[in-house]
Design a protein around this motif. Structure first.
Motif, PDB file in Angstrom:
ATOM      1  N   GLU A 346       0.832  -1.202   0.000  1.00  0.00           N
ATOM      2  CA  GLU A 346       0.000   0.000   0.000  1.00  0.00           C
ATOM      3  C   GLU A 346       0.869   1.254   0.000  1.00  0.00           C
ATOM      4  N   LEU A 347       1.993   1.210   0.723  1.00  0.00           N
ATOM      5  CA  LEU A 347       2.899   2.358   0.754  1.00  0.00           C
ATOM      6  C   LEU A 347       3.513   2.594  -0.624  1.00  0.00           C
ATOM      7  N   VAL A 348       3.878   1.518  -1.329  1.00  0.00           N
ATOM      8  CA  VAL A 348       4.420   1.649  -2.685  1.00  0.00           C
ATOM      9  C   VAL A 348       3.394   2.306  -3.597  1.00  0.00           C
ATOM     10  N   ILE A 349       2.138   1.876  -3.481  1.00  0.00           N
ATOM     11  CA  ILE A 349       1.076   2.444  -4.314  1.00  0.00           C
ATOM     12  C   ILE A 349       0.870   3.925  -3.983  1.00  0.00           C
ATOM     13  N   THR A 350       0.849   4.259  -2.682  1.00  0.00           N
ATOM     14  CA  THR A 350       0.678   5.651  -2.270  1.00  0.00           C
ATOM     15  C   THR A 350       1.827   6.515  -2.773  1.00  0.00           C
ATOM     16  N   ASN A 351       3.051   5.992  -2.719  1.00  0.00           N
ATOM     17  CA  ASN A 351       4.203   6.736  -3.210  1.00  0.00           C
ATOM     18  C   ASN A 351       4.094   6.972  -4.714  1.00  0.00           C
ATOM     19  N   ALA A 352       3.612   5.960  -5.443  1.00  0.00           N
ATOM     20  CA  ALA A 352       3.418   6.133  -6.890  1.00  0.00           C
ATOM     21  C   ALA A 352       2.368   7.206  -7.179  1.00  0.00           C
ATOM     22  N   MET A 353       1.329   7.263  -6.355  1.00  0.00           N
ATOM     23  CA  MET A 353       0.307   8.304  -6.524  1.00  0.00           C
ATOM     24  C   MET A 353       0.898   9.698  -6.299  1.00  0.00           C
ATOM     25  N   LEU A 354       1.713   9.840  -5.232  1.00  0.00           N
ATOM     26  CA  LEU A 354       2.328  11.131  -4.947  1.00  0.00           C
ATOM     27  C   LEU A 354       3.241  11.576  -6.091  1.00  0.00           C
ATOM     28  N   GLU A 355       4.029  10.629  -6.607  1.00  0.00           N
ATOM     29  CA  GLU A 355       4.930  10.975  -7.702  1.00  0.00           C
ATOM     30  C   GLU A 355       4.152  11.405  -8.937  1.00  0.00           C
ATOM     31  N   GLN A 356       3.036  10.736  -9.210  1.00  0.00           N
ATOM     32  CA  GLN A 356       2.252  11.103 -10.387  1.00  0.00           C
ATOM     33  C   GLN A 356       1.571  12.457 -10.191  1.00  0.00           C
ATOM     34  N   ARG A 357       1.038  12.715  -8.981  1.00  0.00           N
ATOM     35  CA  ARG A 357       0.398  13.996  -8.719  1.00  0.00           C
ATOM     36  C   ARG A 357       1.409  15.144  -8.798  1.00  0.00           C
ATOM     37  N   SER A 358       2.623  14.901  -8.289  1.00  0.00           N
ATOM     38  CA  SER A 358       3.622  15.973  -8.234  1.00  0.00           C
ATOM     39  C   SER A 358       4.308  16.211  -9.572  1.00  0.00           C
ATOM     40  N   SER A 359       4.124  15.295 -10.522  1.00  0.00           N
ATOM     41  CA  SER A 359       4.797  15.449 -11.816  1.00  0.00           C
ATOM     42  C   SER A 359       4.309  16.678 -12.583  1.00  0.00           C
ATOM     43  N   THR A 360       3.136  17.193 -12.231  1.00  0.00           N
ATOM     44  CA  THR A 360       2.588  18.375 -12.927  1.00  0.00           C
ATOM     45  C   THR A 360       2.980  19.685 -12.250  1.00  0.00           C
TER      46      THR A 360
END
Length: 720
Positions: A346-360
């Motif tokens: 779940e932490l890996v998934i949450t980290n992937a979400m943060l990286e995708q949100r912050s990419s913009t």
């Protein structure tokens, strides 16, 4: 103050199971002709520790068996009795009984009390120097209580005088009659022998058993007089004297005797030794974690010997640097480890979400935030690797099961086999290591039954009398490779082709050896001339390949006639997290496991052929592959229907290739596998699911199922 020791039951169960496994390992490695005193002491200590723990927790059934076992072991280690193969067989049977009793207390499994009583009687006979009966399930005509308390009460005694026969015939007869009661062999004049049997069976049944080995007309059978009460009393007194000398008073000491002896008895002798860590027991016994090698196996080739010596020297050096390294560990339940792994996922998934949100975000205006997210990503990956390593288990967990099986099976078939393992410390995911046991068992049994020849045939072929069976494991890239290899006769190409043709399989003389070897994985395929309880029914090899394919693995066979066969299994290190390729078909995104992907390409229109009634095929470097449109498999509204305008991914599984047509490739990433069947239901063509960085769910494709379900694969000869 009363101490509740029920909280320690699980500790005892875990340590007792380890001690019993250690006992079996030591028994299989002991040299019967010249046993090492340290090995005998180590075996004795394992029995003593199990007895102490069982007595402490009131498990009297286990303590009774271990006490008899311990007493006999004590006489052998003190030199009062010579170790024989009968002793080893009886000790292994006692270990099996103790494991059965342990499972009964731990899991509520059924316990065969008849078998336990029979094992105890065999140990008693060995202690008295009698020829033991086989340690098998006791006869059904006696109740468990009668056998354990009065094994001879109400029985008949017969004396069978034998003619001049070979010792092997006497042994065979003793083994058969031993199933009916207690047997003793006595010498007669002229070099002949007589068998005295105490049994509840009729004389007709005894004669019927004898007729399988000898001509009944050559036998002289007398009914020996039953023991008088005085003789039974003398025998009981003598048995009690022997038992007292062996320490049976432990179970029935009165309070005064216990008080008198308490000052002279150590905690270990009272049975508290089960609290001693298993690591200390192993250290006292001088035992390493490597699987034992029988004496015949400790003479490998010079290169192998140097490698073994180097490994042992490194282990000893490491032990000297940190003598307490083994004891610095704790027991953690599998449920807690799985829960921790799920949380990391779940932490890996949450980290992937943060990286995708912050990419913009603007890198200049949010530099500190982006740096923090990047640092979080690095820490998450390191934490993920560390937690995944907790789930990894050494292959010794699997390898340790086979020495006993090889010993028993080789003896049953009349063969001599040296079993050699390598790479037992190689680690594999716990989920895979439990599922690989059955396939490896099939392969090891087949190597002994079909691969390794009989001793006479090996000598005639210029080989050593004892065959060699190798079991090894090692890392290759991101996979673990497990090999089962023997130096037997190898696979017979002509016989395999003939049998395959007889079974209706499409074969030709132009097939390569690799293609011919793969035929043995066909359902119902067997070249055995006789069907036995070991193998020959054609059940097993197809199951082996199917099970390994379900774990994302592959099977490869190498064989040379007269030199042996090697079966190689390649598996991913874990199924919890995998490297995947994201693909899009219509509006849906799917994950393809990279282990099945050969290449991806955009095909030319002229390379695509239509086959009447069978769909389309794709020509790739002269090879025609069935074309699988993913949108048709899952009834998706596609963006692209012409393969030449989209992307084709070449997949390979179970020795077959196929071309998967998709709209586009999205990217490559590590994905956390979620069990779809446990959370929803089983879906054909889907092996699991994962959560993407944007929070969406992507299904993981079951490549093997997709390839099998393709209509084009119903006929290999699509294009001639």
């Amino acid at each position: 103050m009363t101490i509740d020791i029920s909280q320690f039951y699980q500790v005892f169960f875990d340590e007792a199971e380890e001690l019993l496994a250690e006992m079996e390992r030591l028994l299989l490695g002991v040299d019967v002709a010249m046993p090492d005193p340290e090995d005998l002491n180590a075996i004795f200590r394992t029995a003593h520790s199990v007895k102490g723990g069982a007595s402490t927790f009131g498990l009297t059934d286990m303590s009774e068996v271990t006490h008899v076992l311990e007493s006999l072991l004590d006489r052998i280690r003190k030199g009062e009795m010579a170790l024989t193969s009968n002793h080893v067989d009886a000790f292994l049977a006692a270990k099996d009984s103790l494991k059965m009793q342990l499972d009964g207390h731990r899991h509520g499994a059924s316990v065969d009390q008849e078998a336990v009583a029979n094992v105890r009687m065999v140990l008693h006979d060995l202690a008295e120097g009698l020829v033991p009966q086989a340690p098998v399930v006791a006869p059904s005509y006696l109740t468990a209580e009668a056998k354990s308390q009065h094994p001879t009460e109400g029985a008949h005694r017969y004396k069978i005088e034998l003619p001049h026969v070979e010792q092997r015939d006497i042994s065979a007869l003793v083994d058969e009659l031993g199933l009916m009661g207690r047997v003793k062999v006595t010498p007669l004049d002229g070099g002949r022998s007589a068998i005295i049997i105490t049994t509840h069976e009729s004389l007709e049944d005894i004669i019927a058993i004898c007729s399988f080995v000898l001509n009944p007309e050559d036998l002289k059978i007398f009914e020996a007089p039953a023991l008088t009460p005085e003789q039974r009393a003398i025998e009981a007194a003598e048995r009690k004297r022997i038992e007292d000398e062996q320490g049976w008073g432990f179970f029935d000491m009165d309070e005064e005797a216990g008080a008198a002896a308490s000052e002279d008895v150590s905690d270990d002798e009272r049975g508290y030794g089960f609290f001693q860590p298993i690591e200390q027991i192993r250290a006292l016994a001088g035992i390493t974690n490597e699987a034992p090698q029988p004496a015949a196996q400790q003479r490998p080739d010079p290169i192998e010997a140097s490698e073994v010596a180097a490994e042992q020297a490194a282990e000893k050096k490491a032990a000297k640097k940190d003598p307490h390294a083994e004891s610095s560990s704790i027991r953690v339940s599998v449920e807690k480890v799985d829960q921790l792994i799920n949380l990391i996922g779940e932490l890996v998934i949450t980290n992937a979400m943060l990286e995708q949100r912050s990419s913009t975000l603007d890198p200049m205006g949010h530099e500190r935030l982006l740096n923090s997210i990047s640092q979080l990503g690095r820490n998450t990956r390191e934490l993920q690797e560390a937690v995944m390593s907790i789930r990894m288990m050494p292959m010794d967990f699997v390898f340790s099961r086979f020495p006993r099986m090889v010993r028993d099976l080789a003896g049953k078939l009349g063969k001599k086999v040296d079993f050699i393992t390598n790479g037992a410390a190689t680690e594999l995911d716990k989920g895979l290591i439990e599922r690989i046991v059955d396939p490896l068992t099939h392969l090891v049994r087949n190597s002994i039954d079909h691969g390794i020849e009989m001793p006479a045939a090996r000598v005639a072929a210029g080989k050593s009398e004892a065959g060699r069976l190798f079991l090894s494991a090692g890392h290759q890239g991101g996979n673990i490779v497990i090999e089962v290899s023997d130096d037997g006769g190898g696979l017979n190409r002509e016989r395999i082709l003939a049998k395959a043709s007889e079974n209706g399989l499409a074969v030709s003389e132009n097939m390569t050896d690799e293609e011919v070897w793969q035929l043995i994985f066909a359902p119902g395929f067997s070249t055995a001339e006789q069907v036995t309880d070991v193998s020959g029914r054609g059940v097993g090899m197809d199951v082996v390949k199917r099970n390994i394919a379900s774990m994302g693995g592959t099977v490869d066979i190498r064989s040379a006639r007269g030199f042996g066969t090697t079966i190689s299994i390649s598996l991913p290190l874990t199924l919890a997290i995998l490297d995947g390729m994201s693909i899009r078909s219509g509006e849906e995104i799917y994950i393809l496991p990279l282990s099945f992907v050969v290449e991806s390409l955009q095909p030319a229109r002229e390379d695509i052929r239509d086959i009447a009634g069978r769909g389309r095929v794709l020509k790739v470097r002269g090879e025609y592959l069935p074309l699988i449109p993913l949108y048709q498999m899952f009834d998706i509204e596609p963006r692209i229907t012409e393969p030449s305008e989209g992307i084709v991914v070449i997949l390979e599984t179970e020795g077959r290739k196929a071309a998967l047509f998709v709209d586009e490739l999205v990217g490559q990433q590590q994905v956390v596998v979620k069990n779809l069947e446990a959370n929803y239901r089983k879906v054909a063509g889907i092996s699991g699911a994962t959560i993407l960085g944007d929070g969406g769910v992507a299904l993981i494709l079951d490549v093997a199922a997709l390839v099998r379900s393709s209509r084009q694969l119903l006929d290999d000869a699509i294009v001639s």
